[in-house]
Design an enzyme around this catalytic site. Sequence first.
Site, short mmCIF file in Angstrom:
data_model
loop_
_atom_site.label_atom_id
_atom_site.label_comp_id
_atom_site.label_asym_id
_atom_site.label_seq_id
_atom_site.Cartn_x
_atom_site.Cartn_y
_atom_site.Cartn_z
N LYS A 57 22.45 -11.16 42.56
CA LYS A 57 22.82 -9.75 42.37
C LYS A 57 22.89 -9.01 43.70
O LYS A 57 23.81 -8.26 43.95
CB LYS A 57 21.79 -9.00 41.51
CG LYS A 57 21.59 -9.51 40.12
CD LYS A 57 20.66 -8.60 39.32
CE LYS A 57 19.27 -8.42 39.88
NZ LYS A 57 18.44 -9.62 39.91
N ARG A 78 14.91 -2.39 34.55
CA ARG A 78 14.30 -3.67 34.22
C ARG A 78 13.51 -3.62 32.93
O ARG A 78 12.97 -4.64 32.52
CB ARG A 78 13.34 -4.07 35.35
CG ARG A 78 13.93 -5.09 36.32
CD ARG A 78 13.07 -5.03 37.58
NE ARG A 78 12.93 -6.26 38.26
CZ ARG A 78 13.40 -6.48 39.51
NH1 ARG A 78 14.14 -5.60 40.11
NH2 ARG A 78 13.14 -7.60 40.11
N ARG A 116 14.96 -19.32 49.40
CA ARG A 116 15.43 -18.04 49.95
C ARG A 116 14.70 -17.68 51.23
O ARG A 116 13.49 -17.81 51.34
CB ARG A 116 15.23 -16.95 48.91
CG ARG A 116 15.64 -15.58 49.39
CD ARG A 116 15.95 -14.67 48.25
NE ARG A 116 14.77 -14.21 47.54
CZ ARG A 116 14.82 -13.43 46.47
NH1 ARG A 116 15.99 -13.02 46.01
NH2 ARG A 116 13.72 -13.05 45.88
N ARG A 160 9.97 -14.27 51.57
CA ARG A 160 9.37 -13.08 50.97
C ARG A 160 7.98 -13.38 50.44
O ARG A 160 7.71 -14.46 49.94
CB ARG A 160 10.26 -12.59 49.82
CG ARG A 160 11.23 -11.53 50.24
CD ARG A 160 12.23 -11.21 49.17
NE ARG A 160 11.64 -10.87 47.88
CZ ARG A 160 12.34 -10.36 46.87
NH1 ARG A 160 13.63 -10.12 47.03
NH2 ARG A 160 11.77 -10.10 45.72
N ARG A 201 7.74 -13.63 37.63
CA ARG A 201 8.90 -12.72 37.64
C ARG A 201 9.96 -13.19 36.65
O ARG A 201 10.55 -12.38 35.93
CB ARG A 201 9.49 -12.65 39.05
CG ARG A 201 8.67 -11.74 39.96
CD ARG A 201 8.73 -12.15 41.41
NE ARG A 201 10.04 -12.03 41.99
CZ ARG A 201 10.47 -12.78 43.01
NH1 ARG A 201 9.70 -13.72 43.53
NH2 ARG A 201 11.67 -12.60 43.49
#
Length: 218
Positions: free
Chosen positions: A13, A88, A127, A160, A171
């Site tokens: 996204k 969310r 990531r 992260r 998550r």
Amino acid sequence: MRVIFLGPQGVGKGTQAGLLGAELGIPALSTGDMLRAEVKAGTPLGQEADAIMKRGDLVPDSIMLGMIKNRIAQSDAQKGFILDGFPRTGGQAEGLDAMLADVGRPLSVAVLFTAPRAILLERLTGRRTCPKDGAVYNIVTNPPKVGNKCDNDGTELVQRADDTPEAINNRLDLYEQQTAPLADYYRAKDLLREVDGTQSIDAVQVALKSAFKAGATA
Ligand code: AMP
């Protein structure tokens, strides 16, 4: 154009919001980025959000709604915006609708990006981000050109704090429980368009453009 991007973490996204926002000349507003900026600046909100984010839990709706209300009132968002990572929860979706109805600027389209969990896990664990300019890479699918350094400014890339296996799984579970049901909420309003997020960045961009054109109403 007032657009929301729905989809699990790691589906792409943020990357697509940046690309589409640049093309349309409207800001791509990531609530995750806004919260990370608060954490970095050490504000009271950031201090409250820090532990919540590290666990991969959701920051309370009241905080998120206040943050979005302030942000979309700013001058650069008057032409439109893309919300990446918001809403969310059902409470956030209803709050956003009420907020936009108040100013007579309803949503134009909601785009849902999809991918199976195995792909999301692979992307999230691979990531890496640039702490300086926020550019996002993946060591497998979208590696930087040189070593572990940002293509734009040569800064060493980092992982992260919430891209740990525990937080990632939490998550994705919360996404299934709290956010995935929003697809029906927007489908019922005839605002939902779906994009297969398993494809390459370029292919997703093409699919997004046609979904977006088909769905955009104002
Ligand atoms: P993201 O960068 O979108 O993956 O968001 C990182 C973290 O910020 C999430 O795991 C949540 O802890 C928090 N967060 C971001 N957006 C929201 C939101 N709309 N509602 C609640 N928490 C959020």
